[in-house]
Structures are given as C-alpha cells and as structure tokens.
Scaffold this active site. Structure first.
Site, mmCIF file in Angstrom:
data_model
loop_
_atom_site.group_PDB
_atom_site.id
_atom_site.type_symbol
_atom_site.label_atom_id
_atom_site.label_comp_id
_atom_site.label_asym_id
_atom_site.label_seq_id
_atom_site.Cartn_x
_atom_site.Cartn_y
_atom_site.Cartn_z
ATOM 1 N N ASN A 113 20.800 -18.416 62.685
ATOM 2 C CA ASN A 113 20.288 -17.835 63.732
ATOM 3 C C ASN A 113 18.339 -19.045 63.919
ATOM 4 O OD1 ASN A 113 21.633 -15.284 65.383
ATOM 5 N ND2 ASN A 113 21.669 -17.353 65.664
ATOM 6 N N ASP A 116 27.442 -11.674 71.703
ATOM 7 C CA ASP A 116 27.723 -13.248 72.277
ATOM 8 C C ASP A 116 27.710 -13.532 73.883
ATOM 9 O OD1 ASP A 116 27.842 -15.842 71.788
ATOM 10 O OD2 ASP A 116 29.744 -15.820 71.540
#
Length: 253
Positions: free
Chosen positions: A70, A22
């Site tokens: 996503n 991330d």
C-alpha cells in the site's frame, strides 16, 4: 488442532477469524464520493466488526488494514490511512481496554514514524494483560516480508552458532513469525468480491477456510459476518485426511 475438536467438527468454531477489508474505494466511487470518505466509512465498519466479533464469541480477530504494497498508493492517501490508524488507537483504545480486548499489531515497524510506532507500542502495552478477545491489526504487513524477516533471524542464529541449520523445522520458523503466540486462523474472509489473498497470512492460513463475499467493506455488518461464520460451519475440515465415516465419529454408537 486441539484434541477436543475432531476433523470436520466446526460447530463451536472458528476461534480465529481474519478479514481482508476491501472495497472502500469502490464504495466511495459508486456514490461519487472521495476515496477518503470510503476509508472513513471503512473505519466505522472496523469498529462495528470488532464489537460484533466480540459479542459472537470470536477469540481472535485479525484485520488487514495496510499492506506493505500500500506504500505505492498516492502519498496523500497513505498519509490519510496513517492518520486513521492514529485516530483509531487514540479514540478507541480506552473502550477496547474497558471491554477486555487485547490489542496486537503485526507487520514491520521500521517504516513507521516514531510517534506512530510509539502509539502502537502503547496500545499493546496497555492491553497486554487483558483476557478477552485479541484484536490483531495487520499494519504495514506483508506475509512474504514476515517470512523473510523470520528467515533472516534464523540465518543470523545459525551464523552465530546459536542453532544448527538441521534443527530448523516448521515449528521453529513459526515461532519467529509476528503471530507466534496466536492460533492459526480457521476462517479468512475477503470483502468486495475479489478472490485473492493479497499476501496475507500465507503461512498461517495454510488450512484456513476462505469466504469471499461481494459485500464492500463499508457495508460489512453483523449479518454479513454471521453468514460467513455459517458458511464456515457448513464445511468439512479434513486437514489433508479423508472424511471420517459417520459410525466412527466421536460419540457414535
């Protein structure tokens, strides 16, 4: 847990490390660069981490690269991320294979284009016999989706009379997960300072240790990985039990 490792003994572990990669977007924003540049640098960090994990003796490395959520991102970014997976497999497969790395891809495949699905299956087929580190790429992966797919499979078997509902237990459900032939992760690392697990390995990480590091993924290096491993080894793993008295530990006088 193997019989050779007692509760609280982390000296030789972890065997399986999972990482939530991330911070690519924030890394780029801090430098006034486009998000795509953050993702490109993130791919470099991925390659670096695979090499470092292999050198440090980690047997299974799972990387969370693209989640089922996503797909909600802008189409241009989704297409770019799909292209990164293609380039990673096309450019790195030969090196990974030469290093004895076994490649596994977990996650749903129905949403992938035929060429990308074929590329993924090719990577798995080519490296299937390798006996070095197993690299697991979680792509189009969501833990809830994984568990739901496993449950649908069991329900279909019950409806067809192949199994009885009463025989379904944890082991049977686990055998239907994408990771059915892998050990559960002992350590889950998340970069960028966020302290959530984002629908990642919810079943498998039931007793994992979590390390949340402020390092943004493109900056994640060997030192950051080694610090996470050191933190894991400082912890006592009891698996729901109590700490073992010193005078009762294996090998104590």
């Amino acid at each position: 847990m193997s019989t050779g490792q007692r509760q609280g003994d982390n000296a030789q572990g972890p065997v399986h490390v999972a990482i939530i990669m991330d911070g690519n977007g924030r890394w780029a924003k801090m430098r006034n660069l486009p998000r795509q540049e953050g993702h490109r640098r993130g791919l470099e960090a991925l390659r670096r981490t695979v090499r470092n994990a292999d050198e440090l003796g980690i047997k299974v490395l799972t990387l969370y690269s693209f989640s089922t959520e996503n797909w909600r991102r802008p189409q241009a970014e989704v297409s770019f991320l799909m292209g990164l997976l293609r380039r990673f497999v096309e450019k790195d497969l030969e090196e990974l294979h030469g290093s004895g790395v076994r490649v596994r891809i977990i996650g749903g495949r129905d949403d992938l284009t035929p060429d990308l699905r074929g590329l993924v299956e090719h990577a798995e087929t080519v490296t299937r016999g390798n006996t070095g580190m197993t690299l697991v790429v979680a792509f189009n992966y969501g833990a809830r989706d994984e568990i739901a797919r496993a449950a649908r499979g069991l329900a279909a078997d019950v409806a067809a009379g192949r199994i009885a509902a009463a025989t379904i237990d944890e082991a049977m459900l686990s055998s239907r997960l994408d990771t059915h032939d892998l050990p559960d992760p002992e350590l889950v690392i998340r970069t960028s300072g966020e302290t959530r697990i984002s629908n990642f390995l919810l079943w498998q990480a039931a007793y994992a240790e979590f390390v949340f590091t402020p390092v943004l993924w493109p900056d994640f290096d060997r030192a950051a990985l080694e610090e996470a491993l050191a933190e894991y080894r400082r912890r006592e793993r009891r698996f729901g039990g109590l700490a073992e008295p010193a005078d009762r530990k294996v090998g104590a006088a």
